[in-house]
Structures are given as C-alpha cells and as structure tokens.
Design a protein around this motif. Structure first.
Motif, PDB file in Angstrom:
ATOM      1  N   LEU A 108       0.892  -1.145   0.053  1.00 32.11           N
ATOM      2  CA  LEU A 108      -0.194   0.002   0.028  1.00 32.11           C
ATOM      3  C   LEU A 108       0.918   1.314   0.128  1.00 32.11           C
ATOM      4  O   LEU A 108       1.952   1.268   0.772  1.00 32.11           O
ATOM      5  CB  LEU A 108      -0.962   0.027   1.353  1.00 32.11           C
ATOM      6  N   ILE A 109       0.328   2.140  -1.020  1.00 36.66           N
ATOM      7  CA  ILE A 109       1.328   3.422  -0.897  1.00 36.66           C
ATOM      8  C   ILE A 109      -0.006   4.462  -0.880  1.00 36.66           C
ATOM      9  O   ILE A 109      -0.783   4.362  -1.501  1.00 36.66           O
ATOM     10  CB  ILE A 109       2.079   3.560  -2.252  1.00 36.66           C
ATOM     11  N   ALA A 110       0.194   5.273   0.408  1.00 33.69           N
ATOM     12  CA  ALA A 110      -1.025   6.109   0.796  1.00 33.69           C
ATOM     13  C   ALA A 110      -0.474   7.506   0.823  1.00 33.69           C
ATOM     14  O   ALA A 110       0.506   7.875   1.337  1.00 33.69           O
ATOM     15  CB  ALA A 110      -1.474   5.703   2.083  1.00 33.69           C
ATOM     16  N   HIS A 111      -1.607   8.112   0.519  1.00 33.93           N
ATOM     17  CA  HIS A 111      -1.351   9.848   0.463  1.00 33.93           C
ATOM     18  C   HIS A 111      -2.386  10.445   1.707  1.00 33.93           C
ATOM     19  O   HIS A 111      -3.365  10.069   1.510  1.00 33.93           O
ATOM     20  CB  HIS A 111      -1.509  10.384  -0.819  1.00 33.93           C
ATOM     21  N   SER A 112      -1.989  11.362   2.361  1.00 32.66           N
ATOM     22  CA  SER A 112      -2.857  12.023   3.336  1.00 32.66           C
ATOM     23  C   SER A 112      -3.813  11.195   4.312  1.00 32.66           C
ATOM     24  O   SER A 112      -3.096  10.286   4.907  1.00 32.66           O
ATOM     25  CB  SER A 112      -3.709  12.924   2.596  1.00 32.66           C
ATOM     26  N   GLN A 113      -5.021  11.221   4.165  1.00 30.40           N
ATOM     27  CA  GLN A 113      -5.743  10.394   4.945  1.00 30.40           C
ATOM     28  C   GLN A 113      -5.671   8.884   4.617  1.00 30.40           C
ATOM     29  O   GLN A 113      -6.281   7.960   5.330  1.00 30.40           O
ATOM     30  CB  GLN A 113      -7.432  10.924   5.102  1.00 30.40           C
ATOM     31  N   GLY A 114      -5.214   8.598   3.355  1.00 31.25           N
ATOM     32  CA  GLY A 114      -5.154   7.292   3.012  1.00 31.25           C
ATOM     33  C   GLY A 114      -3.853   6.599   3.981  1.00 31.25           C
ATOM     34  O   GLY A 114      -4.013   5.350   4.102  1.00 31.25           O
ATOM     35  N   ALA A 115      -3.214   7.279   4.599  1.00 31.98           N
ATOM     36  CA  ALA A 115      -2.137   6.693   5.532  1.00 31.98           C
ATOM     37  C   ALA A 115      -2.870   6.041   6.717  1.00 31.98           C
ATOM     38  O   ALA A 115      -2.657   4.880   6.852  1.00 31.98           O
ATOM     39  CB  ALA A 115      -1.348   7.850   5.969  1.00 31.98           C
ATOM     40  N   PRO A 116      -3.628   6.507   7.599  1.00 33.29           N
ATOM     41  CA  PRO A 116      -4.462   5.859   8.472  1.00 33.29           C
ATOM     42  C   PRO A 116      -5.424   4.851   8.031  1.00 33.29           C
ATOM     43  O   PRO A 116      -5.421   4.011   8.651  1.00 33.29           O
ATOM     44  CB  PRO A 116      -4.972   7.248   9.390  1.00 33.29           C
TER      45      PRO A 116
END
Length: 176
Positions: A108-116
C-alpha cells in the motif's frame, strides 16, 4: 588512456548507477526496475479523485510504475468517511485485486488520509498487506480537525449539523 576519456567513463559509470538511469540510458529501456513481489495499491486521501479535468490525483505515478514493471491499482474509497469505514472499503477492493492477480498480499502506498486508512487495514487484516508506505500522512491529525472538533463538541447538535454538511459535500464530490 587520456584524462578526458577517463572522465567520460567515470561520468557514464556514475550516471548508469543512479536510480534514474532508466530515464536516459541510450541502449534500451529497463522496463523491470519497478517490478515488485506484490501488486501496489495507491490509496488517496480525503476527497481524493481519479481524474478531474485532466488532473490525475497521483500525477501519473501509477502509469509510470506500470511502464517500469509494477502491477498498480488505484483504490476508490469514500471521499469523506472515517478511517475505519474507508479501511473496510479498501479491504474489499484489496481482496478483489488479489483475486485478479493471484497474489497473496499488496504493497500500500498512501497519501494524506490514505495513511491511517491503510494502517487500519494492516492492523485488522495483516494477511493482506506486505507493506505500508505513507506520503504526507495524517499521522497525528490535523490542525483543521482540531479546530472543528473544538467548535463541534462530540454528541452535540453542531456535530450533527457539521456531519450532515460534510456528508452532503462528500456525496456531491463523489457524484462529480
């Protein structure tokens, strides 16, 4: 060997060993440098989108990674929901990606709220996640959220009103 030729060879060696060598190397394109053991799933933040008026949310990163050997999927989770809600949506999507690819896990590569959101998935379904990479993640909340929480006490009428407004905006955003 002349000093000029040694210098040229040294420069070519240095350039050939950099992480961007694939972009300029004249003897063919290395199309496998981004190949990973597991597929990559990009997870956007709050009010994320695929493409609006020709603007790609991930700025062509998915296509670039695909060009160089990676299997990349872009998730589509709710624009304005809790991390838990978005995480449950993401779990379903990951299960679908795994069914299509035959892989055991995803990166998973997440940005902003994608991280939590991604960390939620990794916590409740670690069997699906090989790694989580966070780019500008909301790891400690945001100043704006603190201000909003300060003027909308939990369980109060203002929280209900703010939630309704956010929900309406989110529905409009997703429709657009």
């Amino acid at each position: 060997m002349s000093i000029q030729l040694r210098g040229l060879l040294a420069a070519l060696t240095l350039l050939a060993t950099t992480s961007q060598a694939h972009a300029w190397w004249p003897f063919g394109k290395d199309t496998s440098y981004a190949d990973t053991r597991y597929p990559i799933v990009l997870v956007g933040g709050i009010i994320a989108f695929d493409d609006i008026a020709g603007v790609d949310y991930f700025y062509g990163i998915a296509d670039n990674l695909r060009d160089y050997g990676a299997q990349v999927y872009e998730s589509n989770v709710s624009a304005l929901q809790s991390n838990e809600y978005r995480g449950e949506e993401l779990i379903v999507q990951i299960e679908n990606y795994l069914a299509v690819t035959g892989a055991d896990k995803v990166n998973l590569i997440a940005h902003s709220q994608g991280a939590p959101t991604s960390r939620y998935v990794a916590a409740v379904r670690p069997d699906l996640v090989a790694s989580v990479t966070s780019v500008h993640g909301e790891n400690r909340g945001t100043a704006l959220a603190d201000v909003i929480r300060g003027i909308t006490p939990e369980g109060g009428i203002t929280e209900g009103l703010a939630d309704s407004i956010a929900g309406a905006f989110g529905a409009l955003w997703e429709f657009a």
